[in-house]
Design an enzyme around this catalytic site. Structure first.
Site, PDB file in Angstrom:
ATOM      1  N   HIS A 129       0.822  -1.220   0.000  1.00  9.57           N
ATOM      2  CA  HIS A 129       0.000   0.000   0.000  1.00  9.57           C
ATOM      3  C   HIS A 129       0.853   1.265   0.000  1.00  9.57           C
ATOM      4  O   HIS A 129       0.322   2.365  -0.109  1.00  9.57           O
ATOM      5  CB  HIS A 129      -0.967  -0.008   1.196  1.00  9.57           C
ATOM      6  CG  HIS A 129      -0.337   0.228   2.527  1.00  9.57           C
ATOM      7  ND1 HIS A 129       0.021  -0.796   3.382  1.00  9.57           N
ATOM      8  CD2 HIS A 129      -0.008   1.378   3.172  1.00  9.57           C
ATOM      9  CE1 HIS A 129       0.539  -0.290   4.492  1.00  9.57           C
ATOM     10  NE2 HIS A 129       0.525   1.034   4.388  1.00  9.57           N
ATOM     11  N   ASP A 153      -0.269  -7.540   1.002  1.00  9.70           N
ATOM     12  CA  ASP A 153       0.258  -6.192   1.230  1.00  9.70           C
ATOM     13  C   ASP A 153       1.780  -6.270   1.154  1.00  9.70           C
ATOM     14  O   ASP A 153       2.476  -6.242   2.167  1.00  9.70           O
ATOM     15  CB  ASP A 153      -0.195  -5.652   2.588  1.00  9.70           C
ATOM     16  CG  ASP A 153       0.030  -4.145   2.703  1.00  9.70           C
ATOM     17  OD1 ASP A 153       0.522  -3.541   1.731  1.00  9.70           O
ATOM     18  OD2 ASP A 153      -0.282  -3.580   3.770  1.00  9.70           O
ATOM     19  N   GLY A 234       3.288   5.550   9.012  1.00 12.25           N
ATOM     20  CA  GLY A 234       4.669   5.797   8.642  1.00 12.25           C
ATOM     21  C   GLY A 234       5.581   4.639   8.975  1.00 12.25           C
ATOM     22  O   GLY A 234       6.660   4.499   8.404  1.00 12.25           O
ATOM     23  N   SER A 236       4.571   1.724   8.289  1.00  8.37           N
ATOM     24  CA  SER A 236       4.177   0.755   7.263  1.00  8.37           C
ATOM     25  C   SER A 236       5.372   0.320   6.427  1.00  8.37           C
ATOM     26  O   SER A 236       6.200   1.133   6.014  1.00  8.37           O
ATOM     27  CB  SER A 236       3.127   1.369   6.336  1.00  8.37           C
ATOM     28  OG  SER A 236       1.892   1.486   6.982  1.00  8.37           O
ATOM     29  N   SER A 251       2.029  -4.137   7.850  1.00 12.20           N
ATOM     30  CA  SER A 251       0.888  -3.850   6.984  1.00 12.20           C
ATOM     31  C   SER A 251       0.001  -2.773   7.595  1.00 12.20           C
ATOM     32  O   SER A 251      -0.247  -1.730   7.007  1.00 12.20           O
ATOM     33  CB  SER A 251       0.078  -5.118   6.732  1.00 12.20           C
ATOM     34  OG  SER A 251      -1.122  -4.839   6.028  1.00 12.20           O
TER      35      SER A 251
END
Length: 289
Positions: A129, A153, A234, A236, A251
């Site tokens: 993402h 993801d 952030g 992620s 994720s």
């Protein structure tokens, strides 16, 4: 050899054992011109790659990427720098920042700041993402060559030559990095830690290796690693590691690192298999910068 703008200084230069060289512009004049270009940097066209003082040539050098210097000359005029101070030089390659690529460190796309998961043979893996295929990254410079979200993801980013791929994760303490030795899955109940560019290093335990998450309008992701470690926006894409074994990339999550929460990770072995890349590994407990 010493450059002098005043012939009267030549005798003092010779007395000091150097050879005087008359020049038109002093060091202060050249530095002032560079500072003026710095101040006008927002006006620089895309064809201008940078500028510097050239003490040997007694000029300011403006580097440009095309054969035509018209845009570069217009920029110099707009900055208020005298034309006789400037020499133009063709830039053979575009400059880019070169840096260590380390798990848990921040990187940037055109829309987001995400975190590096783990380095692989040609770049690093992260969350899908964070960017679509073709999206370019900075710090480090690279490009998404694979991305899947929702459902999975996961993403693979190939980095530009010159960036150092470090087989480690940032521990965000005393400049320590935990070396990645492999990707053996930790059992349910095992401790693991997560590294990310927003909140740094946090630890928790493995709850499940087969957890599905509904992210609302963004869709559902299945077969995730669920933990009770915290994370925030952030983080992620960042690293989850148990000991020295890579587990997954961040994720999403619930809660935050003030109150606590749950975080889900895309298993790293599935990412490696999907994009046919090899995890970068090393030896030793920590690497120090």
């Amino acid at each position: 050899m010493a450059a002098v703008t005043d012939p009267a200084d030549a005798a003092a230069v010779r007395a000091a054992g150097a050879e005087p060289r008359p020049v038109a512009h002093s060091e202060d004049v050249l530095k002032a011109a560079v500072r003026a270009l710095d101040a006008a940097g927002d006006l620089a066209p895309g064809t201008v790659a940078g500028w510097r003082t050239d003490p040997v040539g007694n000029t300011v050098v403006v580097r440009h990427r095309t054969a035509d210097t018209a845009a570069a000359r217009a920029f110099v005029r707009a900055a208020g720098v005298r034309a006789e101070l400037v020499r133009y030089e063709r830039a053979q390659q575009a400059p880019r920042p070169l840096l260590d690529v380390v798990g848990g460190n921040r990187y940037w796309t055109s829309q987001y700041g995400c975190s590096v998961g783990f380095t692989v043979n040609d770049g690093f893996v992260s969350a899908g993402h964070c960017g679509e295929v073709g999206e370019r990254t900075t710090q480090p410079s690279g490009q998404f060559t694979g991305s899947s979200f929702p459902g999975d993801d996961m993403a693979h980013i190939r980095v530009a030559a010159g960036n150092a791929l470090v087989p480690a994760v940032n521990r965000y303490r005393n400049n320590e990095r935990v070396t990645v030795a492999g990707s053996q899955e930790a059992p349910v109940g095992a401790s693991l830690c997560r590294s990310g560019g927003t909140t740094g290093w946090h630890c928790g335990t493995v709850i499940s290796w087969d957890s599905s998450v509904d992210y609302g309008d963004q869709g559902q992701v299945t077969e995730l690693l669920e933990t009770n470690v915290c994370a925030e926006p952030g983080d992620s894409g960042g690293s989850a590691i148990a000991g020295q074994q890579a587990q997954g990339v961040t994720s999403g999550g619930s809660g935050d690192c003030t109150r606590g929460g749950r975080t889900w990770f895309q298993p790293v072995n599935e990412i490696l298999q999907t994009y046919r890349v090899t995890l970068a590994t090393g030896t030793g407990l920590t690497l120090h910068r």
